[in-house]
Design a protein around this motif. Structure first.
Motif, PDB file in Angstrom:
ATOM      1  N   PRO A 185       0.829  -1.214   0.000  1.00 54.08           N
ATOM      2  CA  PRO A 185       0.000   0.000   0.000  1.00 54.08           C
ATOM      3  C   PRO A 185       0.860   1.259   0.000  1.00 54.08           C
ATOM      4  O   PRO A 185       2.068   1.208   0.218  1.00 54.08           O
ATOM      5  CB  PRO A 185      -0.798  -0.120   1.308  1.00 54.08           C
ATOM      6  N   GLN A 186       0.225   2.384  -0.264  1.00 53.61           N
ATOM      7  CA  GLN A 186       0.943   3.663  -0.306  1.00 53.61           C
ATOM      8  C   GLN A 186       0.939   4.298   1.075  1.00 53.61           C
ATOM      9  O   GLN A 186       0.216   5.253   1.328  1.00 53.61           O
ATOM     10  CB  GLN A 186       0.266   4.608  -1.309  1.00 53.61           C
ATOM     11  N   LEU A 204       3.579   1.542   6.067  1.00 59.08           N
ATOM     12  CA  LEU A 204       3.675   0.087   6.008  1.00 59.08           C
ATOM     13  C   LEU A 204       4.154  -0.346   4.625  1.00 59.08           C
ATOM     14  O   LEU A 204       5.045  -1.189   4.497  1.00 59.08           O
ATOM     15  CB  LEU A 204       2.301  -0.517   6.313  1.00 59.08           C
ATOM     16  N   GLY A 205       3.568   0.243   3.603  1.00 60.72           N
ATOM     17  CA  GLY A 205       3.947  -0.104   2.236  1.00 60.72           C
ATOM     18  C   GLY A 205       5.404   0.217   1.962  1.00 60.72           C
ATOM     19  O   GLY A 205       6.111  -0.532   1.279  1.00 60.72           O
ATOM     20  N   LYS A 206       5.879   1.307   2.527  1.00 57.96           N
ATOM     21  CA  LYS A 206       7.284   1.699   2.343  1.00 57.96           C
ATOM     22  C   LYS A 206       8.204   0.621   2.926  1.00 57.96           C
ATOM     23  O   LYS A 206       9.147   0.166   2.270  1.00 57.96           O
ATOM     24  CB  LYS A 206       7.527   3.033   3.045  1.00 57.96           C
ATOM     25  N   HIS A 258       0.118   4.089  11.351  1.00 59.16           N
ATOM     26  CA  HIS A 258       1.190   3.686  12.259  1.00 59.16           C
ATOM     27  C   HIS A 258       1.144   2.204  12.589  1.00 59.16           C
ATOM     28  O   HIS A 258       1.890   1.729  13.431  1.00 59.16           O
ATOM     29  CB  HIS A 258       1.141   4.523  13.548  1.00 59.16           C
ATOM     30  N   ARG A 259       0.260   1.483  11.943  1.00 52.95           N
ATOM     31  CA  ARG A 259       0.154   0.049  12.220  1.00 52.95           C
ATOM     32  C   ARG A 259       1.015  -0.748  11.232  1.00 52.95           C
ATOM     33  O   ARG A 259       1.033  -0.471  10.038  1.00 52.95           O
ATOM     34  CB  ARG A 259      -1.299  -0.415  12.091  1.00 52.95           C
ATOM     35  N   GLY A 260       1.684  -1.743  11.753  1.00 57.99           N
ATOM     36  CA  GLY A 260       2.422  -2.683  10.899  1.00 57.99           C
ATOM     37  C   GLY A 260       3.613  -2.091  10.172  1.00 57.99           C
ATOM     38  O   GLY A 260       4.173  -2.718   9.284  1.00 57.99           O
ATOM     39  N   CYS A 261       4.025  -0.895  10.537  1.00 58.35           N
ATOM     40  CA  CYS A 261       5.072  -0.218   9.757  1.00 58.35           C
ATOM     41  C   CYS A 261       6.433  -0.300  10.433  1.00 58.35           C
ATOM     42  O   CYS A 261       7.403   0.285   9.971  1.00 58.35           O
ATOM     43  CB  CYS A 261       4.698   1.238   9.527  1.00 58.35           C
ATOM     44  N   MET A 262       6.513  -1.044  11.540  1.00 63.75           N
ATOM     45  CA  MET A 262       7.787  -1.128  12.239  1.00 63.75           C
ATOM     46  C   MET A 262       8.524  -2.394  11.791  1.00 63.75           C
ATOM     47  O   MET A 262       7.944  -3.474  11.804  1.00 63.75           O
ATOM     48  CB  MET A 262       7.541  -1.168  13.747  1.00 63.75           C
TER      49      MET A 262
END
Lengths: 532, 583
Positions: A213-214, A217-219, B373-377
């Motif tokens: 996704p953009q 998380l996608g990054k 901010h979810r799942g991005c760590m």
């Protein structure tokens, strides 16, 4: 001249050279041509669920029995719609939806083997699939696949020291799922999968992975996927072939047409082949053949669920062969279609068929002795009962033996090592595919040899020489039924080279395997006990 | 909570999972059950309690599970010759070493083994953590107040230092800084013990401001002269190392002759404060000397002065957000999260439960739960490997099989080190770059070197047999750990889901628990068909197999026989996906 020595005599390296930039170089063109000419490819298409052979390869001379209400009236294909196969005196035809494969047969590029099976059928999907993948008897449990054993025979050191300069590519590729048992050798996958949700090569696109996704998380997801691609040991080689390759056929099914997914997967195979990949085996699976109910449409039996499956399959095979022909690789590609079993003679009350026995198999390719139907039409007994099954005419391993012997040119004497018994070969491949005088090159020197038996062959005992890189090491002796019969070591070992006695006095003469597992590394070698 | 917008949206499974992933090391099915059906406030009360007391029982402390020879008769580890010339052990095998100094005439020096014991034990604390944010906070402190045990040298001091993190896990940050400033391990690590009136050493005075409190953010304004002045305040504190012939652990003491008694003037950033050596104090109180008391008061004034700036609260809140939420601190995050959170931090500047208030406010905020901010760590090495152990509830023996217990903890400790995170030995005083290095931050955890390491290690945990041979246990075959062998049973993992016999539910629950971001229904269906159904179309094949295997693990039914292998493949596959590295 063997390809490898040819390449070594050419004073340029192909590694790192971009083909597009030098496309006009005659030398490189010759080089590429040689790559395309010498590497043989087998494409395996597995039909999961158990294909109804009687509605696929149709015995027109048996219609008086088949049309009985107690036999197949509920699902019988209208006789006039069946696609007649030339040379069968109008006795045999294909399902009306199979125009693509019919065309291949008529062009002499496909053969059919009727009544393929083994001694005592197993009607569980899973057990039957394992049998078809391993080459086992119905009561025999093997933990390696027939193609896994073939690849281990060709590349005995794999995976240690691979990829390397001579074999930069995966030995086998499973497109669209995990590496099946058929491609494993004593639990070592001899192939890679390019269908992970991480799909580091992004070849399957949205088939198996959700697009990133953009957002934050996608990054991070894209970042990890890129690292996965860069670190995949075959990442560069497969991506390189994909970038270099192309598709030329317009015949692949488009979205929402039957066979779309299989077609997309075959497109990847054609693209990699045209990109010069040296991978020998491609494996694809397509499901839905477990047609217990509503196999055919109520109104028109030539349509419905099974018809869509066969149309998808047939269109895809036709498109793929069209593609490799346009790509100039037709002569080095062959395919094989199989299922775990056929279905029952008598249809059931819900316009379907239940798990059965013998099945027709298909082999295709320009080097196949095409236009052939091996075996006879089954004779359908009008008194057939619910449990009646088609008898076996050919052992399924005969098809395997033929492919290994007459396509991959495995010498007769070695076939038995791979298939564990001696099977008759069938006249479905042109024997001139293999020049009998050629010395077989087993790639034994490729990779690093971390475990082997010496002496080998041996009489009662031999010594196992092996190397560990620290940590837990497991050293097993496996018999040719795939059972572990000795554990020579199981525990921590400091890094170093070892030499251990292996006593097989009590065991019968024959092929054994020594398997070393050390952390993530595994290597399996065969050894032979001979009578003293 | 002040101006920090609280989260008021629905608090369901996805929100609970997000919160647990950031506050625990990995999440398992029992965690989900433990916190099920609670409100966000109730969950936060459980996750962020008052700081629990330190362990008191000896067996809860790092133990001696190391030796120089597995035969006790030949073992000389921790051994020394006593007055009578007899060889005795300073620390018996199986006992804790944390209260015992290393004897000066030791035969086989245990310093390195003690350091490893501490790391293994600490790794074990994380693996066996309570269902609170405690261990994660201990980790947080190590990323901010970083020291290297290999530089400190003395393992007992390394143990004291991490105990400080535990003592203040949800406590008062200023009080922690005051304690750590005079901690003997810190005095050694940042040369405080060499900081004298005659030869000031600015190392600690600088890092105190730059790395521990004020930082280098936009609002920071301390000067080079402030560094010098702080160093002068802290002159004279020294460390008594090993005392020959006695079991006295290293300790901090004050040398009046080395202390600079002149006034220390600070810049406008600190309100032009002057800290003076207060000679009007004449009562030594509880101190060794009145001089020590005066110097101690100077130290307290220095820390109080630093904490009187608002920048400390902003700095620490940015670090908390970076550690627990995400590293991209945009002007919006600065305004909507950091500023109001820092206000709460300052409001409780002198409260013993300061961090408890701050963490509850942060974890309960609207921004923490924002979808972005979810799942991005990207998980650190520790979060990755310890997380696998907790997720799988990997069987680890208890203290009765001490060799095996420390061995398994050691495996994970080594895995973390291999993947770039050597617990208690970060690269330098700035800690692991993943928490400060612009612009990559967490991405530094996973690169072309560390990714294959992670891969080989999760594969080993998923399918290898871990065993201990005779030479790796004390007392050989007499050891209760002898012949210890474990291979993970994925069936047990699957059985802990709510409905493992339903292939759709199993895939959905497994993806939800294991992956940092949800998979589409389409991909889930493909996973189900490919793995659980083995390419077949009917769900009942899985259900039949599950039921058969559950009833009898030796079932001969093909659908049942394949169950454990299929589960291992499925879960290893999920672990191979990029999403598994995210939380």
């Amino acid at each position: 001249m063997k390809r490898r020595s040819f390449l070594q005599s050419v004073p340029v390296t192909i590694g790192g050279m971009t083909v597009t930039a030098h496309a006009s170089s005659p030398l490189l063109a010759a080089l590429n041509a040689s790559l395309l000419d010498t590497d043989r490819v087998l494409v395996v298409i597995q039909l999961s669920g158990g294909n109804d052979g009687l509605n696929t390869v149709i015995p027109l001379d048996q219609y008086s029995a088949l049309a009985l209400p107690t036999i197949r009236e509920r699902i019988l294909i209208p006789e006039d719609k069946v696609l007649i196969l030339s040379g069968t005196q109008d006795a045999t035809g294909l399902h009306p939806a199979m125009t693509g494969m019919h065309e291949l047969f008529e062009a002499g590029k496909m053969a059919i083997i009727q009544g393929v099976g083994y001694e005592k059928f197993n009607y569980s999907h899973f057990r039957a699939t394992d049998i078809m993948m391993t080459g086992a008897d119905s009561t025999e449990f093997l933990y390696s696949g027939w193609l896994g054993r073939y690849l281990a025979y060709e590349f005995p050191n794999y995976p240690v020291g691979f990829p390397n300069q001579d074999m930069p590519d995966p030995l086998g590729i499973r497109v669209g799922g995990n590496v099946v048992l058929g491609l494993q050798n004593q639990s070592v996958p001899m192939a890679i999968s390019i269908s992970n949700t991480n799909d580091p090569l992004n070849l399957t696109g949205s088939l198996f992975a959700d697009p990133a996704p953009q957002n934050y998380l996608g990054k991070e997801l894209s970042y990890i996927r890129e690292v996965q691609r860069q670190t995949d040991k075959f990442g560069d080689s497969v991506k390189g072939a994909a970038d270099k390759g192309t598709n030329l056929s317009q015949r692949y099914p488009i979205q929402n047409q039957p066979g779309y997914t299989l077609g997309q997967q075959l497109k990847i195979v054609a693209k990699l082949i045209s990109g010069g990949i040296k991978t020998r085996i491609f494996w694809l699976s397509t499901g839905g053949y477990d047609t217990h109910s509503n196999q055919v449409a109520d109104t028109d039996h030539s349509t419905g669920k099974h018809a869509n499956l066969l149309k998808g399959l047939s269109d895809c095979v036709g498109a793929f062969m069209d593609d490799v022909k346009l790509l100039g690789a037709e002569d080095r590609v062959m395919g094989m279609v199989f299922s775990e079993f056929g279905r029952r003679i008598v249809s059931n009350a819900s316009r379907g068929t239940d798990h059965g026995a013998a099945q027709p198999m298909f082999v295709f390719g320009s080097k196949v002795i095409g236009g052939t139907v091996m075996g006879n039409n089954p004779v359908i007994d009008p008194q057939s009962k619910v449990n009646s099954n088609l008898p076996m005419q050919y052992d399924y391993r005969s098809v395997y033996a033929t492919i290994l012997g007459d396509w991959f040119c495995v010498p007769e004497a070695d076939l038995e090592d791979i298939l564990l018994r001696n099977y008759q070969k069938l006249p479905i491949l042109d024997p001139t595919n293999c020049i009998p005088t050629s010395v077989h090159d087993r790639n034994e020197k490729l990779g690093d040899n971390i475990v082997y038996a010496y002496p080998n062959p041996f009489v009662d005992r031999t010594r196992i020489k092996f190397e560990v890189f620290g940590g837990h090491a497991l050293l097993q002796i496996i018999n040719n039924e795939g059972s572990v019969i000795r554990v020579l070591h199981d525990g921590e070992l400091p890094a170093g080279k070892y030499d251990i006695d292996c006593d097989l006095v009590q065991e019968p003469a024959g092929i054994y395997y020594v398997r070393l597992q050390n952390g993530p590394l595994q290597q399996v070698k065969n050894m032979m006990k001979v009578r003293g | 909570m002040g101006n920090l917008k609280p989260y008021t949206g629905s608090f369901q499974r996805p929100e609970l999972l997000h919160l647990l992933r950031r506050t625990l090391f990995g999440v398992n099915q029992d965690d989900l059950r433990h916190f099920a059906n609670l409100t966000l406030a109730e969950v936060l009360n459980l996750l962020v309690p008052k700081t629990p007391p330190l362990p008191t029982r000896d067996e809860e402390k790092p133990l001696r599970a190391y030796f120089s020879n597995p035969d006790p008769k030949l073992d000389t580890m921790e051994a020394y010759l006593n007055d009578k010339g007899e060889q005795v052990f300073a620390v018996e095998w199986g006992k804790t070493w944390v209260d015992t100094a290393i004897p000066s005439n030791v035969i086989t020096n245990p310093a390195n083994s003690r350091h490893v014991s501490l790391k293994n034990w600490w790794t074990g604390k994380m693996i066996h953590q309570e269902q609170t944010a405690y261990e994660r906070m201990v980790q947080f402190y190590q990323t901010v107040l970083s020291t290297e045990s290999s530089v400190i040298g003395d393992p007992n001091l390394a143990y004291f230092l991490q105990n400080l993190f535990r003592e203040f896990a949800f406590g008062n940050y200023k009080a922690l800084i005051k304690k750590i400033t005079l901690d003997p391990g810190m005095l050694i690590y940042l040369n405080g013990y060499l900081n004298t009136k005659a030869a000031p050493d600015e190392n600690y005075g600088r890092e105190l401001q730059e790395l521990f409190t004020v930082g280098k953010g936009p609002g920071s304004g301390y000067t080079e002269d402030d560094v010098k002045a702080a160093a002068r305040v802290l002159t004279g504190w020294k460390v008594q190392r090993r005392v020959t012939g006695s079991n006295v652990l290293p300790y901090t003491y004050f040398s009046a002759a080395s202390h600079d008694t002149n006034p220390k003037e600070f810049s406008a950033f600190y309100g032009n404060r002057t800290i003076i050596y207060d000679t009007t104090i004449t009562d030594k109180g509880t101190f060794e000397s009145v001089e020590e008391r005066r110097a101690f008061m100077e130290m307290e004034q220095l820390i109080d002065m630093i904490f009187s700036t608002e920048e400390v609260s902003r700095f620490i809140c940015r670090r908390l957000w970076t550690f627990f939420a995400y590293y991209d601190i945009t002007p919006e995050i600065e305004q909507e999260v950091i500023e109001p959170l820092a206000e709460i931090f300052r409001q409780y500047n002198d409260d013993p439960d300061q961090l408890q208030y701050v963490l509850k406010a942060m974890f309960g905020s609207e921004y923490f739960f924002k979808q972005e901010h979810r799942g991005c760590m990207i998980k650190s090495a520790i979060e990755f490997h310890v997380g696998i152990m907790r997720m799988t509830q990997f069987p680890i023996p208890d203290v009765n099989k001490l060799d095996a217990q420390y061995y398994m903890w050691g495996v994970i400790r080594a895995y973390n080190t291999n993947a770039g995170q050597d617990l208690n030995d970060p690269p330098n005083v700035a800690g692991w770059p993943a928490y400060y290095q612009v612009p990559s931050f967490y991405e530094l955890w996973v690169d072309t070197a560390s990714y294959p390491v992670r891969k080989s290690q999760y594969e080993a945990l998923a399918r290898n047999t871990f065993s201990i041979g005779r030479n790796l246990v004390y007392n050989g075959t007499s050891s209760p750990s002898f012949d210890f062998k474990v291979k993970y049973a994925w069936f047990d993992f699957a059985a802990r889901f709510d409905n493992p016999g339903d292939p759709n539910a199993l895939i959905a629950e497994a993806c939800e628990l294991m992956l940092g971001s949800p998979l589409s229904q389409d991909v889930q269906t493909k996973l189900k068909t490919n793995y659980l159904l083995g390419g077949q179309a009917n769900d009942h094949y899985w259900t039949d197999g599950w039921d058969a295997y559950k009833a009898d693990p030796n079932t001969s039914i093909p659908e049942g026989k394949r169950v454990p292998g299929v589960l291992q493949e499925l879960f290893m596959y999920l672990m191979s996906s990029a999403e598994f590295h995210l939380c």
